[in-house]
Design a protein around this motif. Structure first.
Motif, PDB file in Angstrom:
ATOM      1  N   SER A   1       2.813  11.480   1.567  1.00 22.91           N
ATOM      2  CA  SER A   1       2.131  11.159   2.825  1.00 22.91           C
ATOM      3  C   SER A   1       0.950  12.079   3.106  1.00 22.91           C
TER       4      SER A   1
ATOM      5  N   SER B   1       7.212   3.369   0.856  1.00 17.95           N
ATOM      6  CA  SER B   1       7.288   2.638   2.123  1.00 17.95           C
ATOM      7  C   SER B   1       6.977   3.559   3.299  1.00 17.95           C
ATOM      8  N   VAL B   2       7.541   4.771   3.279  1.00 16.41           N
ATOM      9  CA  VAL B   2       7.305   5.741   4.356  1.00 16.41           C
ATOM     10  C   VAL B   2       5.842   6.180   4.357  1.00 16.41           C
TER      11      VAL B   2
ATOM     12  N   LYS C   1       3.231   4.599   3.271  1.00 20.07           N
ATOM     13  CA  LYS C   1       2.402   3.484   3.751  1.00 20.07           C
ATOM     14  C   LYS C   1       2.457   3.407   5.269  1.00 20.07           C
ATOM     15  N   ARG C   2       3.656   3.596   5.822  1.00 19.03           N
ATOM     16  CA  ARG C   2       3.799   3.564   7.281  1.00 19.03           C
ATOM     17  C   ARG C   2       3.024   4.701   7.939  1.00 19.03           C
TER      18      ARG C   2
ATOM     19  N   THR D   1      -0.574   3.759   7.898  1.00 17.56           N
ATOM     20  CA  THR D   1      -0.888   2.613   8.750  1.00 17.56           C
ATOM     21  C   THR D   1      -0.737   2.929  10.232  1.00 17.56           C
ATOM     22  N   ASP D   2       0.320   3.673  10.572  1.00 14.33           N
ATOM     23  CA  ASP D   2       0.685   3.842  11.976  1.00 14.33           C
ATOM     24  C   ASP D   2       0.241   5.161  12.594  1.00 14.33           C
TER      25      ASP D   2
ATOM     26  N   MET E   1       8.366  10.155  11.324  1.00 18.22           N
ATOM     27  CA  MET E   1       8.562   9.000  10.441  1.00 18.22           C
ATOM     28  C   MET E   1       9.277   9.415   9.162  1.00 18.22           C
TER      29      MET E   1
END
Length: 422
Positions: free
Chosen positions: A104, A146-147, A149-150, A153-154, A323
């Motif tokens: 991340s 997945s984490v 990407k979140r 994105t968020d 997250m």
């Protein structure tokens, strides 16, 4: 199986150590195969960049972490005692949390930088190619992607530029409605200008001109980016064609003066010109700021923007950390669920074996001529005894120990409820 991370990064080790344990891309599969065949790990992914070398492994026992560290030292011919000074080891949830933070961009030299996610994905793909990844790391990395990407994105973790080169290009994008129609004049050919040129190219700028004291150096950079190369002495001839001027040289005296800019803006019929001076000492005379239609920004202006953006990224990082904690918990639930699934499969196989044994006995009895009703009674009785044997023993042991909690759990699992008098 336990998960571990063994590695060094820019926080724990100097470049002299990091370069000694770096893995060449063309030798990565051989290294992964060696790590697994050495019985140090059952699955492995190796991430090796200029800022980190990390081994993500599934192992049989946490004590094997030492074997992974020993393998890393031996593989690169580095003293184990030297390596231990700079190395870190994370296990289980800490390992999961670490790989999610890395992917991340939360563990990067530049907070939130996006390149690391691609590097982690590439490392995962190489491990897949070498058949060195199995169900444990497969699940971990899919959850990690997945984490990450979140987070991208968020949160605003990657939206605000925190490098001089990128901040300069972002400023140009804010000044001009569509940078793709602009001409950029870049003065200098060092690392910062090279980064600026690449960022501009990525944003689709129409034309790039590179000016340098040494024409050959300018041509080298220009050839890579399909740009034009000129000498510093030719800047006056090209300046009027430039919408964006970004300068970063080692010159001790200004290269662009007020008069040069005034002549250029007059030729441009007062179309706006953005000048960004990121050199120290300055390449552009401060008096240029007074020229109409010329907008001059210095390295200090960019630094203030970067500081604001770093604070914005730090705020975004707090949301990203939350997250990641959710991702760690989610991954743990998946792993616990998998353990239960394996237990259920084992239980069903056991029941299936019991059934087959009793059914085989019953069929043989019928073949020998015994009455079907008698055989069925015997079959049902045999199945019942085998199925209740283990639970009955558990209940007796719990009762003997006066373990009420165990009795309550057993009652719930077995669907047994006390009969109460009415």
């Amino acid at each position: 199986m336990p998960l571990i991370t063994v590695g060094v990064n820019h926080k724990t080790a100097p470049v002299a150590i990091r370069e000694r344990v770096a893995f060449a891309p063309e030798k990565m599969i051989d290294a992964l195969t060696s790590l697994i065949s050495n019985n140090s790990a059952t699955e492995a992914v190796i991430v090796s960049t200029c800022n980190r070398t990390e081994l993500y492994c599934s192992i049989d026992d946490v004590s094997q972490a030492n074997l992974v560290l020993e393998w890393l030292a031996n593989y690169h011919g580095v003293s184990l005692s030297d390596l231990q000074q700079y190395c870190y080891v994370h296990a289980d949830d800490d390992s999961v949390r670490h790989v999610m933070r890395v992917a991340s961009g939360l563990d990067s030299l530049i907070l939130g930088e996006p390149q690391i996610l691609g590097q982690v994905k590439s490392a995962y793909a190489v491990s897949q190619e070498g058949a060195c990844i199995g169900p444990e790391l497969e699940s971990l990395f899919q959850r990690t992607f997945s984490v990450a990407k979140r987070v991208r994105t968020d949160t605003a973790i990657g939206e605000n530029p925190v490098s001089i080169a990128f901040a300069a290009v972002s400023l140009a994008q804010r000044i001009f409605a569509d940078i793709r129609h602009s001409t950029a004049l870049l003065i200098g050919a060092g690392q910062t200008i090279e980064l600026v040129a690449r960022h501009l190219k990525e944003q689709g700028v129409k034309r790039i001109i590179v000016a340098n004291r040494t024409l050959a150096r300018a041509e080298t950079l220009a050839n890579e980016l399909n740009a034009e190369a000129i000498m510093l002495g030719e800047i006056g001839d090209y300046l009027s064609q430039a919408d964006i001027v970004i300068s970063s040289t080692a010159s001790q005296l200004p290269i662009i003066g007020k008069g040069m800019v005034e002549r250029a803006t007059a030729k441009r019929r007062h179309a706006p010109m953005l000048l960004i001076d990121i050199a120290v000492p300055r390449d552009i005379e401060p008096e240029v700021e007074g020229v109409n239609d010329a907008y001059l920004y210095t390295v200090d202006d960019l630094h203030s923007v970067i500081e604001e953006n770093v604070r914005a990224r730090q705020d975004a990082a707090k949301a990203a950390e939350q997250m990641i904690e959710e991702g760690v918990s989610s991954y743990r639930r998946v792993m616990e669920s998998r353990k239960v699934s394996e237990l259920i499969v084992t239980f069903r196989k056991s029941a299936e074996t019991m059934k087959n044994v009793e059914l085989d006995k019953a069929l043989k009895s019928i073949a020998m001529g015994q009455p079907p009703e008698q055989v069925l009674n015997k079959l049902a009785h045999g199945l019942m005894n085998k199925l209740i044997h283990a639970p009955t023993r558990y209940l007796r042991d719990a009762g003997a120990d006066a373990d009420q909690e165990a009795l309550n759990i057993a009652s719930s699992v077995l669907g047994i409820y006390e009969q109460k008098d009415h």
